[in-house]
Design an enzyme around this catalytic site. Sequence first.
Site, short mmCIF file in Angstrom:
data_model
loop_
_atom_site.label_atom_id
_atom_site.label_comp_id
_atom_site.label_asym_id
_atom_site.label_seq_id
_atom_site.Cartn_x
_atom_site.Cartn_y
_atom_site.Cartn_z
N PHE A 165 0.81 -1.22 0.00
CA PHE A 165 0.00 0.00 0.00
C PHE A 165 0.84 1.26 0.00
O PHE A 165 0.37 2.33 -0.39
CB PHE A 165 -0.95 0.01 1.22
CG PHE A 165 -0.29 0.47 2.49
CD1 PHE A 165 -0.14 1.82 2.77
CD2 PHE A 165 0.21 -0.45 3.40
CE1 PHE A 165 0.49 2.24 3.94
CE2 PHE A 165 0.83 -0.05 4.57
CZ PHE A 165 0.99 1.32 4.83
N LYS A 189 -1.09 -7.06 -9.32
CA LYS A 189 -2.10 -7.10 -8.23
C LYS A 189 -1.69 -6.03 -7.23
O LYS A 189 -0.82 -6.25 -6.40
CB LYS A 189 -2.07 -8.49 -7.58
CG LYS A 189 -3.37 -8.93 -6.92
CD LYS A 189 -3.85 -8.08 -5.77
CE LYS A 189 -3.12 -8.27 -4.48
NZ LYS A 189 -3.55 -7.30 -3.43
N SER A 242 5.16 -7.01 3.51
CA SER A 242 5.70 -7.33 4.83
C SER A 242 6.47 -8.66 4.78
O SER A 242 6.25 -9.49 3.89
CB SER A 242 4.56 -7.42 5.83
OG SER A 242 3.64 -8.40 5.40
N CYS A 297 9.49 1.74 3.62
CA CYS A 297 10.37 0.63 4.01
C CYS A 297 11.79 1.12 4.26
O CYS A 297 12.61 0.41 4.81
CB CYS A 297 10.38 -0.44 2.95
SG CYS A 297 11.13 0.13 1.43
N GLU A 397 8.68 -3.96 13.38
CA GLU A 397 8.50 -2.90 12.39
C GLU A 397 7.18 -2.20 12.70
O GLU A 397 6.12 -2.81 12.62
CB GLU A 397 8.46 -3.49 10.98
CG GLU A 397 8.28 -2.42 9.91
CD GLU A 397 8.15 -2.97 8.49
OE1 GLU A 397 7.58 -4.05 8.31
OE2 GLU A 397 8.63 -2.28 7.57
P1 NAD Z 1 1.38 -6.58 3.08
O1 NAD Z 1 2.39 -7.66 3.18
O2 NAD Z 1 0.24 -6.57 4.03
O3 NAD Z 1 0.71 -6.59 1.61
C1 NAD Z 1 1.49 -6.63 0.43
C2 NAD Z 1 0.70 -7.31 -0.67
O4 NAD Z 1 0.43 -8.67 -0.26
C3 NAD Z 1 -0.65 -6.65 -0.94
O5 NAD Z 1 -0.88 -6.64 -2.32
C4 NAD Z 1 -1.64 -7.56 -0.21
O6 NAD Z 1 -2.90 -7.60 -0.82
C5 NAD Z 1 -0.97 -8.93 -0.29
N1 NAD Z 1 -1.30 -9.79 0.85
C6 NAD Z 1 -1.62 -9.39 2.11
N2 NAD Z 1 -1.85 -10.47 2.89
C7 NAD Z 1 -1.67 -11.57 2.11
C8 NAD Z 1 -1.76 -12.98 2.35
N3 NAD Z 1 -2.08 -13.46 3.55
N4 NAD Z 1 -1.50 -13.80 1.34
C9 NAD Z 1 -1.16 -13.32 0.12
N5 NAD Z 1 -1.06 -12.00 -0.16
C10 NAD Z 1 -1.31 -11.13 0.82
O7 NAD Z 1 2.19 -5.20 3.11
P2 NAD Z 1 1.61 -3.72 3.18
O8 NAD Z 1 1.04 -3.50 4.54
O9 NAD Z 1 0.75 -3.45 2.00
O10 NAD Z 1 2.95 -2.87 2.99
C11 NAD Z 1 3.80 -2.54 4.06
C12 NAD Z 1 4.95 -3.51 4.17
O11 NAD Z 1 5.66 -3.55 2.95
C13 NAD Z 1 5.96 -3.11 5.23
O12 NAD Z 1 6.36 -4.27 5.91
C14 NAD Z 1 7.10 -2.52 4.42
O13 NAD Z 1 8.36 -2.57 5.04
C15 NAD Z 1 7.06 -3.38 3.21
N6 NAD Z 1 7.71 -2.72 2.08
C16 NAD Z 1 8.94 -3.18 1.73
C17 NAD Z 1 9.61 -2.58 0.68
C18 NAD Z 1 10.97 -3.07 0.29
O14 NAD Z 1 11.46 -2.60 -0.72
N7 NAD Z 1 11.60 -3.98 0.99
C19 NAD Z 1 9.04 -1.50 0.00
C20 NAD Z 1 7.77 -1.07 0.38
C21 NAD Z 1 7.11 -1.70 1.43
#
Ligand code: NAD
Length: 512
Positions: A165, A189, A242, A297, A397
Amino acid sequence: MTSTLDDTATTPTEGGVPELTHWIGGKAAPGGSGTFGDVTDPATGQVTKHVPFASAEEVLDAVAAAKAAFPGWRDTSLSKRTTILFRFRELLNARAPELAELITAEHGKVLSDAAGEVARGQEVVEFACGMPHLLKGGATENASTGVDVHSVRQPLGVVGIISPFNFPAMVPMWFFPIAIAAGNTVVLKPSEKVPSAALWIAELWREAGLPDGVFNVVNGDKVAVDGLLTSPDVKSISFVGSTPIARYIYETGTAHGKRVQALGGAKNHAVVLPDADLDLAADQAINAGFGSAGERCMAISALVAVGDIADTLVDKIAERARGLRTGDGRRSCDMGPLVTKAAQERVSGYVDAGEREGATVVVDGRQGDFDADGEGFFVGPTLLDHVGTDMSVYTDEIFGPVLSVVRVDTYAEAVDLINANPYGNGTAIFTNDGGAARRFQNEVEVGMIGVNVPVPVPMAYYSFGGWKNSLFGDTHAHGTEGVHFFTRGKVVTTRWLDPSHAGLNLGFPTNA
Ligand code: NAD
């Protein structure tokens, strides 16, 4: 200029809340699963759109559209492909403010920050415009007598991108410009919390002349993600999110024979040495800790103060933090809300826990005078001092505007802290001692390092990625590693018949 999104990718509903769609085969595809999620404006708390959650069948429709488009796109000349990419770049330059507004309305970050995100994504488009050069292989004449060798890189086919997000435009743009320029077709997605940017981008591609089916968007949740992970027609997955989900994506995707790069969460430390310019360090701690309300992140969430500078540094940061204006990102504020009510409650809960566990709350953002109408999801800048490494504000985090100061006596203790952390995305050191900085970049087990630079996000022509639990897979995003990820190598050994080479030889081919 009105948003093209208003015309096709949304349909009005009876309750007045627009319903978003998917984007399959070059046009908007209304959701057919009957399951929807709410999209909110985080500054007001209002539900502004409904987003369809794709069924497994709808995901397969998008994959089928991408698969059908692949042979034609793969065989389209590089110059025609990059002409479309250039057109996409020009359109995005002209309309960037429109995309920034869409990001602010669903994510909450202030408009200038949203515009910065679009600009960083655009850098990858510009990098991908150089794909003819990036795809050049090697050639060797006369590797053996009369035998030549050359190498090429070819696209994979249908590639899946799953994004978080916090960067609705930039993170997808880390991947799809390179994937498309290299001849792949894409199913994206996006996060269900911020779906509109992806649909807006799909319409921009159509306007740029991209053939139908090369870029598709399926909205949804785990069902949509699992559809991409298990489809044999999807050849790779680029995931950002995450750490627990990144690990799941990597394990499931690779078990289904896919190439996977899964970028995970982070806990980024900034070390401030006693010789540092403390005003610079305080300014940068504010920018990196509270920019985008800490929902980056690469945000700095742990400030490691070395030696006897801690009191002065904390005072300087506190003074600056108290001067920040938090509110609706469309107004002249420094910091916007968190993305959802759940995120607001989670972040406040961490501050409560830190206080209970003995941290000093120097600046408290749990309550505040926020410049917004309605019930927005606000937490103001929060500064915690005397944070211990066993407290949950340090171990987890938080992903919010909470900066924790950890006090240590020596440089070695600071490095040990960072290297003991399970994450390894980004880190920074503040010092005027070149030797100390050089030692730090050599010793620290982190993928991206800043020296007096707090958010060291690499330019598009370098690659972005962390170490340890911040990245599963061995390929980082964009730059030449991105080109490598979205292509497969082939080496061709050629001999053109010459009468002098006639005759049988059943021995293993050697250089003769
Ligand atoms: P998230 O893991 O909740 O969601 C990421 C994606 O996974 C979304 O598209 C979501 O719909 C999908 N998803 C969520 N739950 C799922 C499940 N159980 N099974 C399959 N898919 C699922 O992450 P978020 O809250 O959208 O984003 C924040 C996180 O992203 C933080 O941990 C941040 O550090 C990380 N992030 C990392 C980077 C990097 O480059 N390392 C960059 C941006 C964000």
